[in-house]
Motif scaffolding. Structure first.
Motif, PDB file in Angstrom:
ATOM      1  N   ILE A   1       0.873  -1.188   0.000  1.00  0.00           N
ATOM      2  CA  ILE A   1       0.000   0.000   0.000  1.00  0.00           C
ATOM      3  C   ILE A   1       0.901   1.227   0.000  1.00  0.00           C
ATOM      4  O   ILE A   1       1.786   1.349   0.842  1.00  0.00           O
ATOM      5  N   CYS A   2       0.668   2.114  -0.942  1.00  0.00           N
ATOM      6  CA  CYS A   2       1.496   3.311  -1.035  1.00  0.00           C
ATOM      7  C   CYS A   2       0.601   4.545  -0.997  1.00  0.00           C
ATOM      8  O   CYS A   2      -0.209   4.779  -1.902  1.00  0.00           O
ATOM      9  N   ASP A   3       0.751   5.320   0.077  1.00  0.00           N
ATOM     10  CA  ASP A   3      -0.041   6.530   0.280  1.00  0.00           C
ATOM     11  C   ASP A   3       0.767   7.469   1.163  1.00  0.00           C
ATOM     12  O   ASP A   3       1.305   7.033   2.194  1.00  0.00           O
ATOM     13  N   ASP A   4       0.879   8.729   0.784  1.00  0.00           N
ATOM     14  CA  ASP A   4       1.723   9.655   1.548  1.00  0.00           C
ATOM     15  C   ASP A   4       1.073  10.101   2.860  1.00  0.00           C
ATOM     16  O   ASP A   4       1.733  10.714   3.702  1.00  0.00           O
ATOM     17  N   GLU A   5      -0.212   9.781   3.054  1.00  0.00           N
ATOM     18  CA  GLU A   5      -0.901  10.165   4.281  1.00  0.00           C
ATOM     19  C   GLU A   5      -0.945   8.976   5.249  1.00  0.00           C
ATOM     20  O   GLU A   5      -1.519   7.936   4.948  1.00  0.00           O
ATOM     21  N   GLN A   6      -0.345   9.127   6.417  1.00  0.00           N
ATOM     22  CA  GLN A   6      -0.267   8.054   7.399  1.00  0.00           C
ATOM     23  C   GLN A   6      -1.648   7.575   7.830  1.00  0.00           C
ATOM     24  O   GLN A   6      -1.894   6.375   7.965  1.00  0.00           O
ATOM     25  N   LYS A   7      -2.558   8.514   8.026  1.00  0.00           N
ATOM     26  CA  LYS A   7      -3.918   8.172   8.466  1.00  0.00           C
ATOM     27  C   LYS A   7      -4.610   7.290   7.427  1.00  0.00           C
ATOM     28  O   LYS A   7      -5.295   6.321   7.770  1.00  0.00           O
ATOM     29  N   SER A   8      -4.424   7.635   6.158  1.00  0.00           N
ATOM     30  CA  SER A   8      -5.026   6.868   5.074  1.00  0.00           C
ATOM     31  C   SER A   8      -4.409   5.467   4.992  1.00  0.00           C
ATOM     32  O   SER A   8      -5.123   4.474   4.798  1.00  0.00           O
ATOM     33  N   LEU A   9      -3.100   5.384   5.157  1.00  0.00           N
ATOM     34  CA  LEU A   9      -2.408   4.089   5.142  1.00  0.00           C
ATOM     35  C   LEU A   9      -2.970   3.155   6.211  1.00  0.00           C
ATOM     36  O   LEU A   9      -3.274   1.988   5.936  1.00  0.00           O
ATOM     37  N   GLN A  10      -3.083   3.680   7.418  1.00  0.00           N
ATOM     38  CA  GLN A  10      -3.568   2.871   8.537  1.00  0.00           C
ATOM     39  C   GLN A  10      -5.008   2.421   8.321  1.00  0.00           C
ATOM     40  O   GLN A  10      -5.376   1.289   8.636  1.00  0.00           O
TER      41      GLN A  10
ATOM     42  N   ASP B   1     -10.387 -11.207   6.709  1.00  0.00           N
ATOM     43  CA  ASP B   1     -10.897 -12.106   7.740  1.00  0.00           C
ATOM     44  C   ASP B   1     -12.302 -12.587   7.381  1.00  0.00           C
ATOM     45  O   ASP B   1     -12.631 -13.763   7.543  1.00  0.00           O
ATOM     46  N   LYS B   2     -13.128 -11.675   6.877  1.00  0.00           N
ATOM     47  CA  LYS B   2     -14.486 -12.033   6.466  1.00  0.00           C
ATOM     48  C   LYS B   2     -14.479 -13.016   5.297  1.00  0.00           C
ATOM     49  O   LYS B   2     -15.284 -13.944   5.235  1.00  0.00           O
ATOM     50  N   LEU B   3     -13.566 -12.775   4.333  1.00  0.00           N
ATOM     51  CA  LEU B   3     -13.504 -13.603   3.133  1.00  0.00           C
ATOM     52  C   LEU B   3     -12.676 -14.868   3.340  1.00  0.00           C
ATOM     53  O   LEU B   3     -12.577 -15.699   2.442  1.00  0.00           O
ATOM     54  N   LYS B   4     -12.069 -14.975   4.542  1.00  0.00           N
ATOM     55  CA  LYS B   4     -11.193 -16.103   4.858  1.00  0.00           C
ATOM     56  C   LYS B   4     -10.020 -16.182   3.867  1.00  0.00           C
ATOM     57  O   LYS B   4      -9.683 -17.237   3.329  1.00  0.00           O
ATOM     58  N   ILE B   5      -9.433 -15.020   3.631  1.00  0.00           N
ATOM     59  CA  ILE B   5      -8.265 -14.895   2.753  1.00  0.00           C
ATOM     60  C   ILE B   5      -7.064 -14.515   3.612  1.00  0.00           C
ATOM     61  O   ILE B   5      -7.160 -13.640   4.471  1.00  0.00           O
ATOM     62  N   GLU B   6      -5.941 -15.172   3.376  1.00  0.00           N
ATOM     63  CA  GLU B   6      -4.726 -14.851   4.120  1.00  0.00           C
ATOM     64  C   GLU B   6      -3.954 -13.753   3.388  1.00  0.00           C
ATOM     65  O   GLU B   6      -3.626 -13.901   2.203  1.00  0.00           O
ATOM     66  N   ILE B   7      -3.678 -12.648   4.079  1.00  0.00           N
ATOM     67  CA  ILE B   7      -2.939 -11.558   3.459  1.00  0.00           C
ATOM     68  C   ILE B   7      -1.794 -11.088   4.365  1.00  0.00           C
ATOM     69  O   ILE B   7      -1.801 -11.322   5.566  1.00  0.00           O
ATOM     70  N   GLU B   8      -0.841 -10.436   3.746  1.00  0.00           N
ATOM     71  CA  GLU B   8       0.242  -9.752   4.452  1.00  0.00           C
ATOM     72  C   GLU B   8       0.369  -8.387   3.798  1.00  0.00           C
ATOM     73  O   GLU B   8       0.474  -8.293   2.572  1.00  0.00           O
ATOM     74  N   THR B   9       0.330  -7.319   4.589  1.00  0.00           N
ATOM     75  CA  THR B   9       0.389  -5.976   4.007  1.00  0.00           C
ATOM     76  C   THR B   9       1.693  -5.272   4.372  1.00  0.00           C
ATOM     77  O   THR B   9       2.267  -5.492   5.441  1.00  0.00           O
ATOM     78  N   TYR B  10       2.130  -4.418   3.466  1.00  0.00           N
ATOM     79  CA  TYR B  10       3.354  -3.635   3.638  1.00  0.00           C
ATOM     80  C   TYR B  10       3.030  -2.192   3.251  1.00  0.00           C
ATOM     81  O   TYR B  10       2.554  -1.938   2.140  1.00  0.00           O
ATOM     82  N   ALA B  11       3.274  -1.268   4.174  1.00  0.00           N
ATOM     83  CA  ALA B  11       2.866   0.124   3.967  1.00  0.00           C
ATOM     84  C   ALA B  11       4.062   1.020   3.638  1.00  0.00           C
ATOM     85  O   ALA B  11       5.117   0.912   4.268  1.00  0.00           O
ATOM     86  N   TYR B  12       3.852   1.905   2.674  1.00  0.00           N
ATOM     87  CA  TYR B  12       4.896   2.842   2.258  1.00  0.00           C
ATOM     88  C   TYR B  12       4.294   4.233   2.033  1.00  0.00           C
ATOM     89  O   TYR B  12       3.182   4.351   1.521  1.00  0.00           O
ATOM     90  N   LYS B  13       5.059   5.241   2.400  1.00  0.00           N
ATOM     91  CA  LYS B  13       4.576   6.618   2.251  1.00  0.00           C
ATOM     92  C   LYS B  13       5.192   7.331   1.045  1.00  0.00           C
ATOM     93  O   LYS B  13       4.774   8.432   0.700  1.00  0.00           O
ATOM     94  N   GLU B  14       6.182   6.700   0.409  1.00  0.00           N
ATOM     95  CA  GLU B  14       6.848   7.342  -0.722  1.00  0.00           C
ATOM     96  C   GLU B  14       6.776   6.477  -1.974  1.00  0.00           C
ATOM     97  O   GLU B  14       7.085   5.283  -1.939  1.00  0.00           O
ATOM     98  N   GLY B  15       6.368   7.111  -3.079  1.00  0.00           N
ATOM     99  CA  GLY B  15       6.294   6.403  -4.346  1.00  0.00           C
ATOM    100  C   GLY B  15       7.646   5.890  -4.795  1.00  0.00           C
ATOM    101  O   GLY B  15       7.758   4.800  -5.375  1.00  0.00           O
ATOM    102  N   LYS B  16       8.709   6.662  -4.535  1.00  0.00           N
ATOM    103  CA  LYS B  16      10.057   6.255  -4.929  1.00  0.00           C
ATOM    104  C   LYS B  16      10.466   4.946  -4.258  1.00  0.00           C
ATOM    105  O   LYS B  16      11.094   4.088  -4.866  1.00  0.00           O
ATOM    106  N   LYS B  17      10.100   4.808  -2.998  1.00  0.00           N
ATOM    107  CA  LYS B  17      10.461   3.617  -2.240  1.00  0.00           C
ATOM    108  C   LYS B  17       9.782   2.377  -2.795  1.00  0.00           C
ATOM    109  O   LYS B  17      10.435   1.355  -3.059  1.00  0.00           O
ATOM    110  N   VAL B  18       8.489   2.451  -2.990  1.00  0.00           N
ATOM    111  CA  VAL B  18       7.761   1.281  -3.471  1.00  0.00           C
ATOM    112  C   VAL B  18       8.157   0.949  -4.906  1.00  0.00           C
ATOM    113  O   VAL B  18       8.225  -0.222  -5.299  1.00  0.00           O
TER     114      VAL B  18
END
Length: 241
Positions: A7-16, A27-44
């Protein structure tokens, strides 16, 4: 199957908020996920473009200060990466501009609670379909699992077939062109002459006698196949718009 989501979004509140909603929906769909958050487009972009991380899905904010989401998408598509790209924005005016980069979905931030669930469900289904696009290649005593989209082309070579991969590796198998072509059963592969089949994904240009791959390599097209190759390419390119 676990989905790795960036997930890439420069706003921390939006990321969270997006992370929280994704785990709630998964959890509802019974899908296993792992998320990684980034605030900079260059980084991702660096992580994905240079293959430092392997993400299945990228939720990408369009309006960011350092590098916009559209710029990130452009770079990823230029490298023909198969990541599922989902744009997120508070501004609907970017919808038409974003289409150029073939996004999987476009989610509005003010409707994220409503639009995120069907989006994640559809992305999971797409990944399940993509999982099937593999073939097992027997090379000597070894067996290699090869993704269709990693194959640039294959051609006859000294009574064997050389499968040329995007990373420069060539796998040799004891099959005929016909056998391998039928085993792939993938409309993205175009027979350019009796001894060579190319993946339309990597063809950047064609002429009346050859095609040029994205890596600059030229492959000859037989005169009898010029017309069918052109039609197949135009159909493929048309579907990418």
């Amino acid at each position: 199957m676990r989905i790795n989501i960036a997930i890439c979004d420069d706003e921390q509140k939006s990321l969270q908020m997006i992370q929280k909603e994704l785990y709630h929906i998964a959890d509802k769909l019974k899908i296993e996920i792992e998320t990684y958050a980034y605030k900079e487009g260059k980084k991702v972009l660096d992580l994905i473009y240079n293959e430092k991380e392997d993400f299945d899905v990228l939720f990408l904010d369009i309006d960011m200060p350092d590098v916009s989401g559209l710029e990130v998408a452009k770079k990823l598509r230029q490298k023909h990466l198969d990541i599922i790209l989902i744009f997120i924005s508070a501004y609907e005016q970017y919808v038409f501009e974003s289409i150029e980069y073939n996004p999987f979905r476009y989610i509005r931030k003010n409707r994220i609670e409503k639009e995120l669930m069907p989006c994640l469900k559809a992305a999971y289904q797409r990944l399940e379909e993509m999982q099937d696009s593999y073939m097992i290649v027997k090379t000597g005593e070894a067996e290699v699992r090869v993704k269709h989209s990693d194959i640039m082309y294959f051609e006859t070579s000294a009574r064997k077939i050389g499968i040329h991969l995007k990373n420069g590796e060539v796998l040799f198998v004891r099959k005929t062109i016909k056998e391998l072509y039928e085993e792939l059963n993938d409309e993205h592969f175009i027979k350019i002459h009796s001894g060579c089949v190319a993946n339309a994904k990597y063809i950047g240009k064609y002429s009346n006698h050859d095609i040029t791959l994205d890596n600059g390599e030229h492959l000859i097209v037989s005169r009898t196949r010029i017309k069918s190759v052109k039609i197949a390419l135009m159909n493929y390119w048309g579907n990418q718009v």
